[in-house]
Design an enzyme around this catalytic site. Sequence first.
Site, mmCIF file in Angstrom:
data_model
loop_
_atom_site.group_PDB
_atom_site.id
_atom_site.type_symbol
_atom_site.label_atom_id
_atom_site.label_comp_id
_atom_site.label_asym_id
_atom_site.label_seq_id
_atom_site.Cartn_x
_atom_site.Cartn_y
_atom_site.Cartn_z
ATOM 1 N N LYS A 23 -8.398 1.326 3.886
ATOM 2 C CA LYS A 23 -7.036 1.770 3.505
ATOM 3 C C LYS A 23 -6.726 1.057 2.104
ATOM 4 O O LYS A 23 -6.312 1.756 1.086
ATOM 5 C CB LYS A 23 -6.141 1.089 4.508
ATOM 6 C CG LYS A 23 -4.597 1.041 3.858
ATOM 7 C CD LYS A 23 -3.751 0.454 4.876
ATOM 8 C CE LYS A 23 -3.546 -1.154 4.881
ATOM 9 N NZ LYS A 23 -2.639 -1.784 3.793
ATOM 10 N N ASN A 24 -6.871 -0.051 1.650
ATOM 11 C CA ASN A 24 -6.670 -0.641 0.589
ATOM 12 C C ASN A 24 -7.460 -0.251 -0.731
ATOM 13 O O ASN A 24 -6.948 -0.857 -2.037
ATOM 14 C CB ASN A 24 -6.720 -2.270 0.699
ATOM 15 C CG ASN A 24 -5.736 -2.902 1.789
ATOM 16 O OD1 ASN A 24 -4.567 -1.927 1.967
ATOM 17 N ND2 ASN A 24 -5.429 -3.961 2.157
ATOM 18 N N CYS A 117 9.157 -8.291 2.140
ATOM 19 C CA CYS A 117 8.711 -7.886 3.211
ATOM 20 C C CYS A 117 8.141 -9.081 3.999
ATOM 21 O O CYS A 117 8.673 -10.077 3.788
ATOM 22 C CB CYS A 117 7.437 -7.065 2.555
ATOM 23 S SG CYS A 117 5.906 -8.326 2.535
ATOM 24 N N ARG A 122 6.776 -11.479 -2.134
ATOM 25 C CA ARG A 122 5.948 -10.465 -2.860
ATOM 26 C C ARG A 122 6.500 -9.532 -4.258
ATOM 27 O O ARG A 122 6.745 -8.716 -4.074
ATOM 28 C CB ARG A 122 5.610 -9.765 -1.979
ATOM 29 C CG ARG A 122 4.742 -10.075 -0.871
ATOM 30 C CD ARG A 122 4.194 -9.298 0.011
ATOM 31 N NE ARG A 122 3.060 -8.520 -0.157
ATOM 32 C CZ ARG A 122 2.414 -7.354 0.362
ATOM 33 N NH1 ARG A 122 2.853 -7.116 1.197
ATOM 34 N NH2 ARG A 122 1.223 -6.663 -0.040
ATOM 35 N N ASP A 307 -5.897 -11.340 5.050
ATOM 36 C CA ASP A 307 -5.798 -9.967 5.959
ATOM 37 C C ASP A 307 -6.711 -10.205 7.277
ATOM 38 O O ASP A 307 -6.404 -9.451 8.194
ATOM 39 C CB ASP A 307 -6.083 -8.659 5.289
ATOM 40 C CG ASP A 307 -5.203 -8.467 4.321
ATOM 41 O OD1 ASP A 307 -4.099 -8.779 4.514
ATOM 42 O OD2 ASP A 307 -5.565 -7.584 3.469
ATOM 43 N N ARG A 399 -0.249 1.604 10.622
ATOM 44 C CA ARG A 399 -0.793 1.549 9.169
ATOM 45 C C ARG A 399 -2.087 1.438 8.978
ATOM 46 O O ARG A 399 -2.567 1.718 7.617
ATOM 47 C CB ARG A 399 0.365 0.744 8.510
ATOM 48 C CG ARG A 399 1.857 0.801 8.592
ATOM 49 C CD ARG A 399 2.546 -0.108 8.051
ATOM 50 N NE ARG A 399 2.234 -0.167 6.552
ATOM 51 C CZ ARG A 399 2.737 -1.050 5.649
ATOM 52 N NH1 ARG A 399 3.749 -1.830 6.125
ATOM 53 N NH2 ARG A 399 2.449 -0.943 4.308
HETATM 54 C C1 EPZ Z 1 -2.924 -6.724 -1.402
HETATM 55 O O1 EPZ Z 1 -1.723 -6.727 -1.538
HETATM 56 C C2 EPZ Z 1 -3.303 -5.818 -0.210
HETATM 57 N N1 EPZ Z 1 -2.789 -4.500 -0.041
HETATM 58 C C3 EPZ Z 1 -2.615 -6.660 0.994
HETATM 59 O O2 EPZ Z 1 -3.161 -6.393 2.323
HETATM 60 C C4 EPZ Z 1 -3.497 -8.081 0.835
HETATM 61 O O3 EPZ Z 1 -2.988 -9.073 1.971
HETATM 62 C C5 EPZ Z 1 -3.224 -8.820 -0.660
HETATM 63 O O4 EPZ Z 1 -3.745 -7.763 -1.500
HETATM 64 C C6 EPZ Z 1 -4.159 -9.978 -0.739
HETATM 65 O O5 EPZ Z 1 -5.324 -9.967 -0.551
HETATM 66 C C7 EPZ Z 1 -3.475 -3.573 -0.485
HETATM 67 O O6 EPZ Z 1 -4.184 -3.570 -1.318
HETATM 68 C C8 EPZ Z 1 -2.628 -2.115 -0.399
HETATM 69 P P1 EPZ Z 1 -1.317 -9.325 -4.275
HETATM 70 P P2 EPZ Z 1 -0.948 -6.933 -3.093
HETATM 71 O O7 EPZ Z 1 -0.659 -8.848 -5.312
HETATM 72 O O8 EPZ Z 1 -1.718 -6.391 -3.916
HETATM 73 C C9 EPZ Z 1 1.721 -12.973 -5.497
HETATM 74 C C10 EPZ Z 1 -2.749 -5.439 4.493
HETATM 75 O O9 EPZ Z 1 -2.441 -6.145 5.422
HETATM 76 N N2 EPZ Z 1 2.149 -11.934 -6.403
HETATM 77 O O10 EPZ Z 1 -2.772 -9.835 -4.377
HETATM 78 O O11 EPZ Z 1 0.468 -6.677 -2.911
HETATM 79 C C11 EPZ Z 1 2.083 -12.301 -4.249
HETATM 80 O O12 EPZ Z 1 3.310 -12.570 -3.641
HETATM 81 C C12 EPZ Z 1 -2.049 -5.642 3.173
HETATM 82 O O13 EPZ Z 1 -3.525 -4.307 4.332
HETATM 83 C C13 EPZ Z 1 3.240 -12.329 -7.486
HETATM 84 O O14 EPZ Z 1 3.647 -13.441 -7.487
HETATM 85 O O15 EPZ Z 1 -1.168 -8.657 -3.139
HETATM 86 C C14 EPZ Z 1 1.087 -12.951 -3.179
HETATM 87 O O16 EPZ Z 1 1.459 -14.387 -2.906
HETATM 88 C C15 EPZ Z 1 -0.754 -6.793 3.267
HETATM 89 N N3 EPZ Z 1 3.572 -11.323 -8.612
HETATM 90 C C16 EPZ Z 1 -0.250 -13.247 -4.187
HETATM 91 O O17 EPZ Z 1 0.321 -12.783 -5.391
HETATM 92 C C17 EPZ Z 1 2.912 -10.280 -8.486
HETATM 93 O O18 EPZ Z 1 3.546 -9.271 -9.408
HETATM 94 C C18 EPZ Z 1 -1.351 -12.182 -3.834
HETATM 95 O O19 EPZ Z 1 -0.805 -10.644 -3.890
HETATM 96 C C19 EPZ Z 1 2.075 -9.798 -7.699
HETATM 97 C C20 EPZ Z 1 1.553 -10.645 -6.673
#
Ligand code: EPZ
Length: 422
Positions: A23-24, A117, A122, A307, A399
Amino acid sequence: MPTILKIQGGKPLKGTIEISGAKNSALPLMVACLLTDKPFILSNVPNLADIRTITQVLETLGVIAHEDGNTRTLNASNIISTTAPYELVKTMRASVLVLGPLLARFGHAKVSLPGGCALGARAIDVHLEGLRAMGVTCDLEEGYVIAKAPKDGLKGAHFTMRVVSVGATENLMLAASIAKGETVLQNAAREPEIIDLANCLNAMGADVQGAGTDTITIQGVDSLNGTQYKVMPDRLETGSYAMASLITGGDLTLTNTSLKYLPMVRETLEKAGAVFEELDNGFRVAQKGPIIGVDVMTEPYPGFATDLQAPFMALMSVCEGASMITETIFENRFMHVPELARMGANIQVHGASAMIRGVKNLSGAPVMATDIRAGIGMVVAALAAKGETTISRLYHLDRGYETLEAKLQACGAVVERHKAEI
Ligand code: EPZ
């Protein structure tokens, strides 16, 4: 009509599960169709609610989407809008990935801020900082980011991410692939899904180097072609079923996948007593002896994936000894703890860490899936619990896990979906 899962625990899982496409990975890959006016064909796309959501986002923009089994043909030759509306973005944050490609190809985009969320605040500030470095101006109006590229197009930039973000790395890779000049992304995410996106972009004619390391270099090209590309296996589905095999004392063969995507998970599960046998097209996983308590800290790849934290906690709840699990990626990712406690788990949370003292048995109870991965944590626990577990809020599980109950039933699990009584 809402549905629930009923699971009668205690049956060892035995047999073969074919792992679906990731999915991701499929989400950013589908968004990549926006970078070209040529047909774009993706195979091994899982049939999941999130894939339907991103399809709706793309269709709102004017993309023509065709579905044939697990293959999606996407055509972005006639884009009619560059707005990703709140109604869709709020249901799935990955919708913000359209920002980079829309700016790169059309020079403007209006994308709803996703809001908070279940996992915490996030933000998407890092996505926006990176785009600003490429010359984009971003204003916030009525909950939407209104973004504009310079008149002569996005400019390549050298950008160091403050936090390692999977989504920001993807958004900026997509944008930079047809920006002017060189972009260097430092402190980039290293997840296998980033490599998959780079491979797909390169198959479209982009020049992306270094994916899988923390420095990704992209030489912008004038335009990209369509392509045919196969989505990588879902490493999170893989890890979840491996843990289900272990907690039930089962013996599962997982096909269409590879242990190479799960280095830290493999190492951790081996410490817990798992035995892996690598096969040509996957691997076999079974538990040898009791489940041993192991400490884990979630980290960006190649660390232990956040995850897989919830299903691992389910596994640890019946370990010999104790386990300390520390969550470093999301501030609010222990929502499954009170649900596991309802099944008899002994877990104390102290800030970002949870101390799990293994109990002999879990017992079936009514519980909720609070997000995709908390949901699979409940499934893993329920498969081993004594008696019946009822899991509600299945839309979260739907999902992320394609044909969940069919895959489990084929390996001996007693699991059924029912209409929820209201
Ligand atoms: C991806 O989310 C995945 N989703 C998530 O999977 C996964 O948990 C996550 O990466 C971490 O591995 C998809 O790939 C669609 P991040 P993403 O930006 O990209 C902070 C699932 O269950 N951050 O790497 O949204 C954020 O708050 C989902 O399949 C900022 O501060 O995650 C978090 O603490 C849930 N500012 C950390 O970084 C930003 O602009 C990592 O988030 C972006 C992120």
